[in-house]
Design an enzyme around this catalytic site. Structure first.
Site, PDB file in Angstrom:
ATOM      1  N   ASN A  73       0.864  -1.196   0.000  1.00  0.00           N
ATOM      2  CA  ASN A  73       0.000   0.000   0.000  1.00  0.00           C
ATOM      3  C   ASN A  73       0.892   1.235   0.000  1.00  0.00           C
ATOM      4  OD1 ASN A  73       0.513   0.894   2.858  1.00  0.00           O
ATOM      5  ND2 ASN A  73      -0.250  -1.177   3.223  1.00  0.00           N
TER       6      ASN A  73
ATOM      7  N   LYS B  98       9.409 -17.279  -9.685  1.00  0.00           N
ATOM      8  CA  LYS B  98       8.657 -16.228 -10.391  1.00  0.00           C
ATOM      9  C   LYS B  98       7.593 -16.876 -11.281  1.00  0.00           C
ATOM     10  CE  LYS B  98       8.967 -12.397 -13.514  1.00  0.00           C
ATOM     11  NZ  LYS B  98       9.515 -12.040 -14.791  1.00  0.00           N
TER      12      LYS B  98
ATOM     13  N   PHE C  58      -4.574   3.341  14.834  1.00  0.00           N
ATOM     14  CA  PHE C  58      -4.989   4.326  13.830  1.00  0.00           C
ATOM     15  C   PHE C  58      -6.171   3.730  13.075  1.00  0.00           C
ATOM     16  CE2 PHE C  58      -2.091   7.977  13.018  1.00  0.00           C
ATOM     17  CZ  PHE C  58      -1.278   7.813  14.123  1.00  0.00           C
TER      18      PHE C  58
ATOM     19  N   LYS D 121     -13.686   0.671  16.206  1.00  0.00           N
ATOM     20  CA  LYS D 121     -12.353   0.048  16.328  1.00  0.00           C
ATOM     21  C   LYS D 121     -11.845   0.126  17.764  1.00  0.00           C
ATOM     22  CE  LYS D 121     -10.507  -0.054  11.806  1.00  0.00           C
ATOM     23  NZ  LYS D 121     -10.258   0.769  10.682  1.00  0.00           N
TER      24      LYS D 121
ATOM     25  N   ASP E  37      -4.322  -6.501   5.430  1.00  0.00           N
ATOM     26  CA  ASP E  37      -5.331  -7.335   6.094  1.00  0.00           C
ATOM     27  C   ASP E  37      -5.331  -8.753   5.515  1.00  0.00           C
ATOM     28  OD1 ASP E  37      -6.372  -5.415   7.875  1.00  0.00           O
ATOM     29  OD2 ASP E  37      -7.403  -4.444   6.202  1.00  0.00           O
TER      30      ASP E  37
ATOM     31  N   LYS F 290     -11.030  -3.496  19.120  1.00  0.00           N
ATOM     32  CA  LYS F 290      -9.610  -3.871  19.236  1.00  0.00           C
ATOM     33  C   LYS F 290      -9.055  -3.601  20.640  1.00  0.00           C
ATOM     34  CE  LYS F 290      -8.635  -3.512  14.323  1.00  0.00           C
ATOM     35  NZ  LYS F 290      -7.546  -3.587  13.351  1.00  0.00           N
TER      36      LYS F 290
HETATM   37  O1  PMT Z   1       2.866   6.204   6.529  1.00  0.00           O
HETATM   38  P1  PMT Z   1       2.279   7.516   6.055  1.00  0.00           P
HETATM   39  O2  PMT Z   1       2.478   7.750   4.574  1.00  0.00           O
HETATM   40  O3  PMT Z   1       2.755   8.666   6.886  1.00  0.00           O
HETATM   41  O4  PMT Z   1       0.699   7.444   6.241  1.00  0.00           O
HETATM   42  C1  PMT Z   1       0.167   7.363   7.520  1.00  0.00           C
HETATM   43  C2  PMT Z   1      -1.000   6.361   7.610  1.00  0.00           C
HETATM   44  C3  PMT Z   1      -2.148   6.859   6.742  1.00  0.00           C
HETATM   45  C4  PMT Z   1      -0.571   4.976   7.122  1.00  0.00           C
HETATM   46  C5  PMT Z   1      -1.378   6.290   9.124  1.00  0.00           C
HETATM   47  O5  PMT Z   1      -1.694   7.587   9.590  1.00  0.00           O
HETATM   48  C6  PMT Z   1      -2.572   5.384   9.353  1.00  0.00           C
HETATM   49  O6  PMT Z   1      -3.727   5.772   9.261  1.00  0.00           O
HETATM   50  N1  PMT Z   1      -2.252   4.093   9.685  1.00  0.00           N
HETATM   51  C7  PMT Z   1      -3.230   3.026   9.809  1.00  0.00           C
HETATM   52  C8  PMT Z   1      -3.558   2.517   8.445  1.00  0.00           C
HETATM   53  C9  PMT Z   1      -4.467   1.308   8.481  1.00  0.00           C
HETATM   54  O7  PMT Z   1      -4.062   0.270   8.035  1.00  0.00           O
HETATM   55  O8  PMT Z   1      -5.630   1.507   9.058  1.00  0.00           O
HETATM   56  P2  PMT Z   1      -6.722   0.327   9.301  1.00  0.00           P
HETATM   57  O9  PMT Z   1      -7.960   1.062   9.607  1.00  0.00           O
HETATM   58  O10 PMT Z   1      -6.722  -0.630   8.162  1.00  0.00           O
HETATM   59  O11 PMT Z   1      -6.156  -0.446  10.564  1.00  0.00           O
HETATM   60  C10 PMT Z   1      -6.568  -0.097  11.880  1.00  0.00           C
HETATM   61  C11 PMT Z   1      -5.473  -0.308  12.878  1.00  0.00           C
HETATM   62  O12 PMT Z   1      -5.184  -1.708  12.999  1.00  0.00           O
HETATM   63  C12 PMT Z   1      -4.160   0.372  12.549  1.00  0.00           C
HETATM   64  O13 PMT Z   1      -3.623   0.866  13.748  1.00  0.00           O
HETATM   65  C13 PMT Z   1      -3.302  -0.758  12.003  1.00  0.00           C
HETATM   66  O14 PMT Z   1      -1.896  -0.521  12.264  1.00  0.00           O
HETATM   67  C14 PMT Z   1      -3.822  -1.947  12.799  1.00  0.00           C
HETATM   68  N2  PMT Z   1      -3.688  -3.247  12.126  1.00  0.00           N
HETATM   69  C15 PMT Z   1      -4.369  -3.520  10.966  1.00  0.00           C
HETATM   70  C16 PMT Z   1      -4.279  -4.767  10.396  1.00  0.00           C
HETATM   71  C17 PMT Z   1      -3.476  -5.761  11.028  1.00  0.00           C
HETATM   72  N3  PMT Z   1      -3.336  -6.967  10.507  1.00  0.00           N
HETATM   73  N4  PMT Z   1      -2.842  -5.469  12.171  1.00  0.00           N
HETATM   74  C18 PMT Z   1      -2.937  -4.236  12.725  1.00  0.00           C
HETATM   75  O15 PMT Z   1      -2.342  -3.980  13.782  1.00  0.00           O
END
Ligand code: PMT
Length: 410
Positions: free
Chosen positions: A216, A295, A334, A348, A285, A352
């Site tokens: 991503n 490959k 986040f 969330k 995810d 979580k």
């Molecule tokens: O890196 P930059 O370019 O500065 O951009 C910042 C950002 C947009 C990446 C950052 O500010 C941000 O929003 N990060 C979370 C992105 C995300 O994947 O969000 P989500 O809503 O899909 O996930 C929710 C939370 O679960 C996040 O804290 C994520 O780290 C966590 N997560 C998600 C999936 C997973 N398998 N494990 C996790 O811990």
């Protein structure tokens, strides 16, 4: 030299002017006040006060060139991130013009351009009266002041060129006091000393085959800014980072990972004994269920469908583990959202087991993936607080203020 490791860290940038000898006295005053001082000098500055003087007083080498410095291959980044306060003394008209215009053509000007927005910069000019009063100099001073640069204005007196007028360096006491004032908030803000913080940052890469992967657009900037701020506040900081182009911030222990599975393992390990976890990474995810060990060939192997399986949710696991040993720990997630920002963040928060969710609007061009700024809303049990669009470094300051409040609440 002071050995008080908790004193403010001051980067003294010396420019080429006769008043450079007074910067030696300023340095001594700052050291007496428990500051740790490092010196960066322009080449011209070294003609007035040589490296031997600075090195003898600071017990550290002087940085004067972007190349060949023994302490870092990228001295301007290392020095600008190390400093709690930057002092330019004496500041020449030339250096102030470069600061105002964003010119970076030597070590000092490049370092000044790299100083994080949240680090105070103090400028003490000294020059000939006509140079000081010249229109470009006055415009540059105004511009820099408007941007938040603090000035210790020159005073009237007999100048080295024998002219009498404005342009004489302010008193060394006044300059040292201005630096200590600027450092005040920083010095007393080593508020996370003794704490241990884990931050995740960047994207993950999920292998399809040895050369292809699912990823991503996360640059890592947000997570790196948080780690830098935690370290600046004195916390032991571990940054678990997916692949990014960024340098590890000063004082941060970085653990490099590639995939979501590796990030999961490294983060949980770092969280043992930690007080705080902040998950800013954009973790995949889903990951390919059967990555190929060679490959894949377009002609005879199927690339039109890739079977995926869910990755483990790191944040949810941290939420489960945070109260296992009876200590007060804070877990922050986040939420990168394109719609129903706050409602999704609140969901969330609960799902979580987080103490705080940073709801991140990723629809705006000045926010989210890759940008230098971010627009976020802090969502916790205590309420909802929307921040204006801020530099990611400033978002990190607000976020850690909130984390510290949560830690105190226990
Ligand atoms: O890196 P930059 O370019 O500065 O951009 C910042 C950002 C947009 C990446 C950052 O500010 C941000 O929003 N990060 C979370 C992105 C995300 O994947 O969000 P989500 O809503 O899909 O996930 C929710 C939370 O679960 C996040 O804290 C994520 O780290 C966590 N997560 C998600 C999936 C997973 N398998 N494990 C996790 O811990």
């Amino acid at each position: 030299m002071s050995s008080n490791l908790n004193g403010p860290q001051v980067l003294l940038c010396v420019n080429g002017g006769i008043a450079a000898y007074k910067a030696v006295e300023v340095l001594r005053l700052l050291q007496k006040a428990d500051c740790k001082v490092r010196v960066a000098s322009t080449e011209d500055g070294l003609r007035f006060v040589g490296a031997a003087t600075w090195e003898g007083l600071t017990h550290q080498s002087v940085a004067s060139s972007l190349y060949g410095w023994t302490e870092s291959a990228i001295p301007h980044i290392m020095l600008s991130e190390w400093a709690d306060v930057v002092l330019v003394c004496p500041a020449t008209a030339n250096t102030m013009a470069k600061m105002a215009a964003g010119i970076a053509d030597d070590l000092v000007s490049t370092t000044l351009l790299a100083v994080p927005r949240t680090t105070p910069v103090v400028v003490a000019p000294a020059m000939n009266v006509n140079m000081w009063q010249a229109a470009p100099t006055q415009v540059n001073v105004r511009t820099l002041r408007e941007r938040g640069v603090r000035f210790v204005m020159p005073v009237e007196g007999r100048l080295a060129c024998d002219a009498v007028g404005e342009g004489k360096l302010a008193s060394v006491d006044q300059i040292a006091r201005a630096v200590l004032d600027a450092a005040g908030s920083r010095a007393s803000s080593r508020t996370m000393a003794g704490r241990s913080v884990v931050v995740t940052a960047g994207p993950t890469h999920e292998a399809i085959d040895p050369v292809r992967y699912i990823a991503n657009a996360s640059s890592g900037k947000m997570g790196y800014a948080i780690a830098a701020e935690a370290a600046r506040r004195g916390a032991r900081t571990v940054l678990v980072s997916g692949p990014t182009a960024l340098e590890a911030p000063v004082g941060v222990e970085r653990v490099d990972v590639v995939s979501a599975a590796q990030m999961h393992e490294a983060t949980l390990r770092a969280f043992e004994g930690a007080d705080v976890a902040i998950c800013a990474a954009a973790v995949a995810d889903y990951t390919p269920a059967h990555p190929a060990d060679h490959k894949l060939k377009k002609a005879h192997e199927h690339l039109d469908t890739i079977e995926l399986k869910e990755t483990k949710d790191i944040l949810a696991e941290l939420g489960r583990r945070k109260s296992q040993d009876g200590r007060a720990r804070v877990v922050v997630g986040f939420a990168a959202e394109t719609n129903d920002l706050v409602a999704n963040a609140q969901a969330k928060l609960e799902r979580k087991g987080c103490d705080l969710v940073v709801a991140n609007d990723v629809t705006r061009s000045d926010s989210g993936f890759g940008s230098a700024t971010n627009h976020v809303t802090l969502v916790s049990a205590a309420g909802i607080r929307e921040l204006p669009t801020l530099a990611k470094e400033e978002v990190a300051v607000h976020l850690l203020d909130e984390v510290e409040r949560l830690l105190k609440r226990g």
